[in-house]
Scaffold this active site. Structure first.
Site, PDB file in Angstrom:
ATOM      1  N   ASP A  23      -5.472  -6.511   5.926  1.00  0.00           N
ATOM      2  CA  ASP A  23      -6.656  -5.773   5.506  1.00  0.00           C
ATOM      3  C   ASP A  23      -7.752  -6.760   5.109  1.00  0.00           C
ATOM      4  O   ASP A  23      -8.907  -6.680   5.547  1.00  0.00           O
ATOM      5  CB  ASP A  23      -6.256  -4.894   4.302  1.00  0.00           C
ATOM      6  CG  ASP A  23      -7.308  -3.872   3.950  1.00  0.00           C
ATOM      7  OD1 ASP A  23      -8.281  -3.737   4.689  1.00  0.00           O
ATOM      8  OD2 ASP A  23      -7.145  -3.213   2.896  1.00  0.00           O
ATOM      9  N   LYS A  59       3.091 -15.398   2.198  1.00  0.00           N
ATOM     10  CA  LYS A  59       2.998 -16.139   0.935  1.00  0.00           C
ATOM     11  C   LYS A  59       4.440 -16.469   0.535  1.00  0.00           C
ATOM     12  O   LYS A  59       4.915 -16.103  -0.540  1.00  0.00           O
ATOM     13  CB  LYS A  59       2.279 -15.258  -0.105  1.00  0.00           C
ATOM     14  CG  LYS A  59       1.914 -15.973  -1.379  1.00  0.00           C
ATOM     15  CD  LYS A  59       0.797 -16.967  -1.226  1.00  0.00           C
ATOM     16  CE  LYS A  59       0.536 -17.701  -2.537  1.00  0.00           C
ATOM     17  NZ  LYS A  59      -0.255 -18.915  -2.398  1.00  0.00           N
ATOM     18  N   ASP A 116      -3.455 -18.071   1.551  1.00  0.00           N
ATOM     19  CA  ASP A 116      -4.620 -18.720   0.941  1.00  0.00           C
ATOM     20  C   ASP A 116      -5.198 -19.764   1.887  1.00  0.00           C
ATOM     21  O   ASP A 116      -6.417 -19.891   2.047  1.00  0.00           O
ATOM     22  CB  ASP A 116      -4.283 -19.324  -0.433  1.00  0.00           C
ATOM     23  CG  ASP A 116      -2.889 -19.904  -0.516  1.00  0.00           C
ATOM     24  OD1 ASP A 116      -2.138 -19.826   0.477  1.00  0.00           O
ATOM     25  OD2 ASP A 116      -2.540 -20.470  -1.570  1.00  0.00           O
ATOM     26  N   TYR A 151       0.821  -1.215   0.000  1.00  0.00           N
ATOM     27  CA  TYR A 151       0.000   0.000   0.000  1.00  0.00           C
ATOM     28  C   TYR A 151       0.855   1.266   0.000  1.00  0.00           C
ATOM     29  O   TYR A 151       0.368   2.358  -0.276  1.00  0.00           O
ATOM     30  CB  TYR A 151      -0.941   0.029   1.218  1.00  0.00           C
ATOM     31  CG  TYR A 151      -2.062  -0.994   1.172  1.00  0.00           C
ATOM     32  CD1 TYR A 151      -2.231  -1.840   0.078  1.00  0.00           C
ATOM     33  CD2 TYR A 151      -2.947  -1.119   2.223  1.00  0.00           C
ATOM     34  CE1 TYR A 151      -3.247  -2.780   0.045  1.00  0.00           C
ATOM     35  CE2 TYR A 151      -3.975  -2.056   2.195  1.00  0.00           C
ATOM     36  CZ  TYR A 151      -4.111  -2.886   1.105  1.00  0.00           C
ATOM     37  OH  TYR A 151      -5.124  -3.809   1.084  1.00  0.00           O
ATOM     38  N   ASP A 181     -11.152  -8.194   7.625  1.00  0.00           N
ATOM     39  CA  ASP A 181     -12.547  -8.005   7.204  1.00  0.00           C
ATOM     40  C   ASP A 181     -13.274  -9.338   7.137  1.00  0.00           C
ATOM     41  O   ASP A 181     -14.441  -9.444   7.526  1.00  0.00           O
ATOM     42  CB  ASP A 181     -12.604  -7.315   5.838  1.00  0.00           C
ATOM     43  CG  ASP A 181     -12.744  -5.813   5.983  1.00  0.00           C
ATOM     44  OD1 ASP A 181     -12.246  -5.284   6.996  1.00  0.00           O
ATOM     45  OD2 ASP A 181     -13.339  -5.164   5.110  1.00  0.00           O
TER      46      ASP A 181
END
Ligand code: NAD
Length: 360
Positions: free
Chosen positions: A247, A191, A223, A142, A251
């Site tokens: 993030d 990852k 994943d 980001y 959620d």
């Protein structure tokens, strides 16, 4: 002990829920012999209306002079037409930067009494769950280099992720410390089978783990973590991950708990000062109607007591009071969903919790 608290009510339902939470804080002070001096400051749309900017200097100075900050929410349709850096929401980035807050703690707690509010099958959440996601807040993709360029197939866009050992170490340490205050289990999500930043992340986490032998540590690919959260959320305690993975996963986890009105958060930096706020916004559709669920804000106070002041018993008193009130069947409208039953107002729910707070 004496503590200085900056109260940032903000906009919409902010005032209702912050005042409810401040009353709980005062009750804790009375029960445990602490003094919480709360000083209100303007932020967001109400600051634009009063002084022409969303984050007045006085607010920044007041927060910097305080031991901790309790925020409601900012924003609303009245200010939606303003340019990005003049909007109420820009004050959030400004205050986080001014206070040097790079760690975001987001608990996703399903209280057993709210099992029916979770979208998961009740047998998957029979015992409730209590997950803390520790998300890196100021680095990663980001904040990396980005742009457009001409590539092999014409115009293309790119974003880049980079993480330094220092950035990974400081968020990692925050996660291990959080795990030490809970059930001492930590899952680091990355990852590392694909990304170089994830391989450095994993290597750095392993090194840190040597300093926390009491913490049961595991790595998990993102994943798999996304799948495990809906397959068996009860397996997790603390999860630490990068800005983007955090993030998305936070959620996902928050939705498993039923209502957005239940979820608190903390943003922390190097010192003990933090900023505590619900994850929801200013809910303009119910603002001023005394309908908001104050629980996320009240649980934000519990987080402040735990993470900024080390007052674990006091934090537990609040969480247990919420638990008891929910177990007794008390519900605000958002917690009823479509189910039958009469909804408590914001002030009625706040009073129930206040009455249920006892010294434990
Ligand atoms: P929202 O979280 O304010 O509301 C989404 C839905 O959830 C609404 O139906 C609302 O009524 C409900 N809701 C939220 N909190 C609730 C509570 N405590 N009790 C009961 N119901 C609750 O999100 P939105 O509608 O997308 O945004 C509204 C405004 O808030 C926008 O201006 C947005 O930019 C701002 N916002 C601020 C923050 C913040 O201050 N940290 C975060 C998100 C959004």
């Amino acid at each position: 002990m004496q503590y200085q608290i900056a109260l940032l009510r903000g906009d919409g339902i902010g005032a209702e829920i912050v005042d409810a939470a401040a009353a709980v804080l005062e009750r804790i002070g009375t029960l445990y012999g602490h003094t919480f001096n709360c000083t209100p400051y303007l932020i967001g749309g109400c600051a634009i209306d009063a002084v022409g900017k969303p984050l007045p200097e006085e607010t920044v100075a007041g927060c910097l002079a305080s031991d901790s900050v309790l925020l409601g929410a900012v924003g609303g349709p009245k200010w939606d037409g303003l340019a990005g850096d003049q909007r109420p929401e820009s004050a959030l980035l400004g205050i986080r930067a001014a206070l040097g807050l790079y760690t975001n703690l987001r608990p996703a707690t399903l209280f057993p009494a709210l099992r029916d509010a979770s979208p998961l099958r009740t047998d998957l959440v029979s015992a409730g769950f209590d997950i803390l996601i520790v998300r890196e807040l100021t680095g990663g993709i980001y904040f990396g280099n980005r742009g457009y360029r001409q590539g092999k197939y014409g115009e293309e866009a790119f974003d880049t992720e980079s993480y330094s050992v220092t950035e990974i170490e400081r968020i990692g340490r925050a996660a291990f410390e959080a795990a030490m205050k809970r059930s001492k289990r930590l899952t680091s999500v990355d990852k590392a089978n694909v990304l170089e930043t994830s391989r450095l992340w994993r290597k750095t986490m392993h090194k840190l783990a040597e300093s926390y032998p009491e913490v049961e540590y595991q790595d998990m690919f993102v994943d798999n973590a996304a799948m495990q959260l809906v397959r068996n959320p009860q397996q997790f305690d603390v999860i630490v991950t990068t800005n983007m993975f955090g993030d998305i996963l936070s959620d996902e986890a928050s939705q498993l708990t039923g209502s957005i009105g239940m979820l608190a958060s903390a943003s922390l930096g190097d010192g003990t000062r933090g900023m505590y706020e619900p994850i929801h916004g200013s809910a303009p559709d119910i603002a001023g109607q005394n309908k908001a669920n104050p629980i996320a804000e009240i649980l934000s106070v519990a987080m402040m007591l735990r993470y900024s002041f080390g007052l674990e018993a006091e934090a537990r008193s609040i969480e247990n009071a919420v638990d008891r009130v929910l177990a007794a069947g008390c519900r605000t409208a958002d917690l009823l969903g479509g189910q039958s039953g009469s909804a408590l107002s914001c002030s009625e729910m706040a009073q129930k919790i206040l009455d249920a707070v006892v010294r434990e």
